[in-house]
Design a protein around this motif. Structure first.
Motif, PDB file in Angstrom:
ATOM      1  N   ALA A 220       6.350   9.921   0.967  1.00  0.00           N
ATOM      2  CA  ALA A 220       6.824   8.735   0.050  1.00  0.00           C
ATOM      3  C   ALA A 220       8.019   8.320   0.102  1.00  0.00           C
ATOM      4  N   LYS A 221       8.260   6.994  -0.105  1.00  0.00           N
ATOM      5  CA  LYS A 221       9.614   6.295  -0.022  1.00  0.00           C
ATOM      6  C   LYS A 221      10.433   6.596  -1.389  1.00  0.00           C
ATOM      7  N   CYS A 222      10.800   7.836  -1.622  1.00  0.00           N
ATOM      8  CA  CYS A 222      11.239   7.826  -2.763  1.00  0.00           C
ATOM      9  C   CYS A 222      12.769   8.094  -2.744  1.00  0.00           C
TER      10      CYS A 222
ATOM     11  N   GLY B 243      12.818   0.874  12.243  1.00  0.00           N
ATOM     12  CA  GLY B 243      12.818   0.650  10.694  1.00  0.00           C
ATOM     13  C   GLY B 243      12.860  -0.674  10.319  1.00  0.00           C
ATOM     14  N   THR B 244      12.536  -1.304   9.131  1.00  0.00           N
ATOM     15  CA  THR B 244      12.549  -2.731   8.847  1.00  0.00           C
ATOM     16  C   THR B 244      14.290  -2.865   8.851  1.00  0.00           C
ATOM     17  N   ALA B 245      14.921  -2.146   8.286  1.00  0.00           N
ATOM     18  CA  ALA B 245      16.347  -2.649   7.829  1.00  0.00           C
ATOM     19  C   ALA B 245      17.102  -2.869   9.367  1.00  0.00           C
TER      20      ALA B 245
ATOM     21  N   ARG C 152       0.848  -1.233  -0.080  1.00  0.00           N
ATOM     22  CA  ARG C 152       0.008  -0.013   0.023  1.00  0.00           C
ATOM     23  C   ARG C 152       0.906   1.329   0.160  1.00  0.00           C
ATOM     24  N   ARG C 153       2.103   1.158   0.759  1.00  0.00           N
ATOM     25  CA  ARG C 153       2.631   2.430   0.768  1.00  0.00           C
ATOM     26  C   ARG C 153       3.650   2.761  -0.593  1.00  0.00           C
ATOM     27  N   PHE C 154       3.905   1.477  -1.279  1.00  0.00           N
ATOM     28  CA  PHE C 154       4.462   1.561  -2.543  1.00  0.00           C
ATOM     29  C   PHE C 154       3.666   2.502  -3.642  1.00  0.00           C
TER      30      PHE C 154
ATOM     31  N   GLU D  19      11.080  14.960  14.181  1.00  0.00           N
ATOM     32  CA  GLU D  19      10.430  14.182  13.132  1.00  0.00           C
ATOM     33  C   GLU D  19      10.758  12.797  12.898  1.00  0.00           C
ATOM     34  N   GLU D  20      11.898  12.591  12.595  1.00  0.00           N
ATOM     35  CA  GLU D  20      12.534  10.974  12.416  1.00  0.00           C
ATOM     36  C   GLU D  20      13.918  11.223  12.043  1.00  0.00           C
ATOM     37  N   LEU D  21      14.277   9.828  11.804  1.00  0.00           N
ATOM     38  CA  LEU D  21      15.788   9.688  11.110  1.00  0.00           C
ATOM     39  C   LEU D  21      15.550   9.634   9.610  1.00  0.00           C
ATOM     40  N   SER D  22      16.890   9.510   8.907  1.00  0.00           N
ATOM     41  CA  SER D  22      16.589   9.416   7.595  1.00  0.00           C
ATOM     42  C   SER D  22      15.922   8.326   7.161  1.00  0.00           C
ATOM     43  N   GLY D  23      16.094   7.118   7.746  1.00  0.00           N
ATOM     44  CA  GLY D  23      15.420   5.829   7.420  1.00  0.00           C
ATOM     45  C   GLY D  23      14.689   5.177   8.496  1.00  0.00           C
TER      46      GLY D  23
ATOM     47  N   ASN E 101      14.593  11.838  -1.629  1.00  0.00           N
ATOM     48  CA  ASN E 101      14.501  12.106  -0.296  1.00  0.00           C
ATOM     49  C   ASN E 101      15.633  11.527   0.470  1.00  0.00           C
ATOM     50  N   TYR E 102      16.420  10.754   0.081  1.00  0.00           N
ATOM     51  CA  TYR E 102      17.667  10.203   0.350  1.00  0.00           C
ATOM     52  C   TYR E 102      18.697  11.129  -0.082  1.00  0.00           C
ATOM     53  N   ALA E 103      18.627  11.367  -1.320  1.00  0.00           N
ATOM     54  CA  ALA E 103      19.787  11.994  -1.697  1.00  0.00           C
ATOM     55  C   ALA E 103      19.778  13.474  -1.218  1.00  0.00           C
TER      56      ALA E 103
ATOM     57  N   GLY F 216       5.848   4.385   8.955  1.00  0.00           N
ATOM     58  CA  GLY F 216       6.729   3.240   9.045  1.00  0.00           C
ATOM     59  C   GLY F 216       6.134   2.176   9.667  1.00  0.00           C
ATOM     60  N   VAL F 217       6.249   1.176   8.895  1.00  0.00           N
ATOM     61  CA  VAL F 217       5.410  -0.117   9.290  1.00  0.00           C
ATOM     62  C   VAL F 217       6.219  -0.923  10.820  1.00  0.00           C
ATOM     63  N   THR F 218       7.369  -0.671  11.167  1.00  0.00           N
ATOM     64  CA  THR F 218       7.968  -1.010  12.251  1.00  0.00           C
ATOM     65  C   THR F 218       7.227  -0.051  13.442  1.00  0.00           C
ATOM     66  N   ARG F 219       6.988   1.062  13.250  1.00  0.00           N
ATOM     67  CA  ARG F 219       6.707   2.152  14.453  1.00  0.00           C
ATOM     68  C   ARG F 219       5.280   1.574  14.736  1.00  0.00           C
TER      69      ARG F 219
HETATM   70  C1  LIG Z   1      11.678   3.290   5.452  1.00  0.00           C
HETATM   71  C2  LIG Z   1      11.624   4.525   6.120  1.00  0.00           C
HETATM   72  C3  LIG Z   1      11.387   4.341   7.436  1.00  0.00           C
HETATM   73  C4  LIG Z   1      10.907   2.941   8.297  1.00  0.00           C
HETATM   74  O1  LIG Z   1       9.898   2.541   7.681  1.00  0.00           O
HETATM   75  P1  LIG Z   1       9.504   0.817   8.041  1.00  0.00           P
HETATM   76  O2  LIG Z   1       8.319   0.667   7.322  1.00  0.00           O
HETATM   77  O3  LIG Z   1       9.479   0.582   9.331  1.00  0.00           O
HETATM   78  O4  LIG Z   1      10.624   0.063   7.411  1.00  0.00           O
HETATM   79  C5  LIG Z   1      11.080   5.449   8.195  1.00  0.00           C
HETATM   80  N1  LIG Z   1      11.603   6.808   7.942  1.00  0.00           N
HETATM   81  C6  LIG Z   1      11.799   6.712   6.625  1.00  0.00           C
HETATM   82  C7  LIG Z   1      12.074   8.218   6.034  1.00  0.00           C
HETATM   83  C8  LIG Z   1      11.948   5.706   5.709  1.00  0.00           C
HETATM   84  O5  LIG Z   1      12.325   5.907   4.419  1.00  0.00           O
END
Ligand SMILES: *Cc1c(COP(=O)(O)O)cnc(C)c1O
Length: 367
Positions: free
Chosen positions: A184-186, A291-293, A82-84, A220-224, A189-191, A251-254
């Motif tokens: 969005a997980k794009c 987070g998942t990773a 769904r997030r994708f 807010e959050e960390l980068s990932g 955002n990381y760049a 985040g799914v983990t959150r």
């Molecule tokens: C992927 C991501 C997360 C963690 O999401 P999960 O679904 O728990 O893996 C949190 N913040 C950002 C910016 C992300 O890209």
């Protein structure tokens, strides 16, 4: 896989990939092709492929876990699917056919089941991505796309296997703004966060702690990874979670941790948390990144231009430990799964051999 990479040893996260990947192509007008499982291989793209110029690139990260009976289960694949779709829509990309996301993940696991690690804590990380492949330099949403799911056996995300990180609170740059792409997980955002990561490293920190883009005040959050704080009141510990939304990824983990918290006897509240509150004396007994990773990681200290604070004793805290263990128990099939987070993958080939060092199927253990 390289013979010298082991999950226990010093191998980078996501550097070794399994022999197969799943692919599907989209063409405006013709729609999606069926998903195919093919040999993992380099992609051939025109230098004019629009992903290189205008950045239509999204991804996901989810994991497949070995279960006690030797079978394999994906963790919450439909939430990632769904997030994708939401990420795709934000970047004017086509959504996948219904069910295609999870089916593609399952197909890769089925093909490369030997590569799902046996050791608790290790897993097969799946990386779905979607990129614009149409060649052309006109600025518009592309008409052709490639969907790929690749897989990588992983251990702990953090190089040292450390379970606590030191973060740098960034006031000079912002990860996301209202109306932007923060939810969005794009790839972009990381760049856009990499210079802040370099700044964090220059201050001896491992991660960036992002603040809101307007007042540079609200966490807010960390980068990932998302963040959750622990308040130890007179009663039960309380998890305080900054809300997700336009600038904070959902985040799914959150969500999983907030859901598991009640069963561990913790209250939960979603409310904004100011950096000042975090830096203030003993406001929180723990800060937890998730987070998942990387899973569940403690934030041992927060450094910022305004000062620094050690959280708790700076090491992994008891609430993070319990939350991490409870989550891993569901993922690895050692606990009940009342909400149906585990999705079993059927017809996974049983291991024939040690596919690569470090996958760690204990000898003598029968599935
Ligand atoms: C992927 C991501 C997360 C963690 O999401 P999960 O679904 O728990 O893996 C949190 N913040 C950002 C910016 C992300 O890209």
């Amino acid at each position: 896989m390289d013979g010298d990479t082991t999950l226990e040893g010093d191998f980078g996260f996501g550097r070794s990939f399994t022999p197969h990947m799943a692919t599907a192509r989209f063409h405006a007008g013709r729609g999606w092709t069926a998903t195919e499982v093919v040999a993992f291989a380099e992609l051939s793209l025109s230098p004019a492929a629009m992903v290189f110029h205008y950045g239509q690139a999204i991804f996901e990260g989810l994991k497949a876990y070995r279960q006690p009976d030797g079978t394999v289960a994906l963790f919450r694949p439909e939430d990632h699917a769904r997030r994708f779709d939401r990420s795709a829509q934000r970047l004017a990309m086509p959504v996948l056919a219904p069910g295609a996301f999870t089916a593609a993940c399952e197909a890769v696991v089925r093909a490369d089941g030997d590569f799902v690690p046996w050791q608790p804590g290790n897993s097969l990380y799946l990386r779905p991505m979607l990129i614009a492949t149409e060649a052309g330099l006109g600025v518009r949403a592309a008409g052709e796309y490639l969907f790929v799911v690749m897989a990588s056996p992983v251990g702990s995300y953090l190089a040292s296997g450390a379970r606590s990180v030191v973060v740098w609170a960034s006031v000079d740059s912002s990860r996301a703004a209202p109306g932007g792409t923060g939810s969005a997980k794009c790839a972009g955002n990381y760049a856009a966060g990499l210079t802040a990561q370099q700044l964090a490293a220059a201050h001896g920190c491992e991660e960036t702690l992002w603040l809101d883009p307007i007042e540079h005040r609200w966490i807010e959050e960390l980068s990932g990874m998302n963040v959750v704080f622990v308040q130890r009141g007179p009663g039960t510990p309380r998890l305080v979670a900054p809300p997700v939304g336009a600038t904070v990824l959902d985040g799914v983990t959150r969500r999983s941790l907030l859901n598991l918290a009640g069963g561990l006897g913790y209250d939960t509240v979603e409310r904004p948390v100011a950096l000042d509150e975090l830096l203030g004396a003993n406001a929180f007994t723990e800060a937890v990144a998730c987070g998942t990773a990387a899973g569940v990681v403690s934030i041992g200290a927060v450094h910022s231009a305004a000062g620094e604070v050690v959280i708790g004793d700076g090491r992994r805290g008891p609430v993070a430990t319990r939350l991490g263990a409870a989550l891993a128990a569901v993922q690895e099939g050692r606990a009940e799964d009342p909400t149906g987070w585990r999705v079993p993958v059927t017809d996974v080939a049983q291991p024939r051999h040690h596919a690569c060092p470090g996958l760690g199927r204990p000898s003598g253990r029968t599935p």
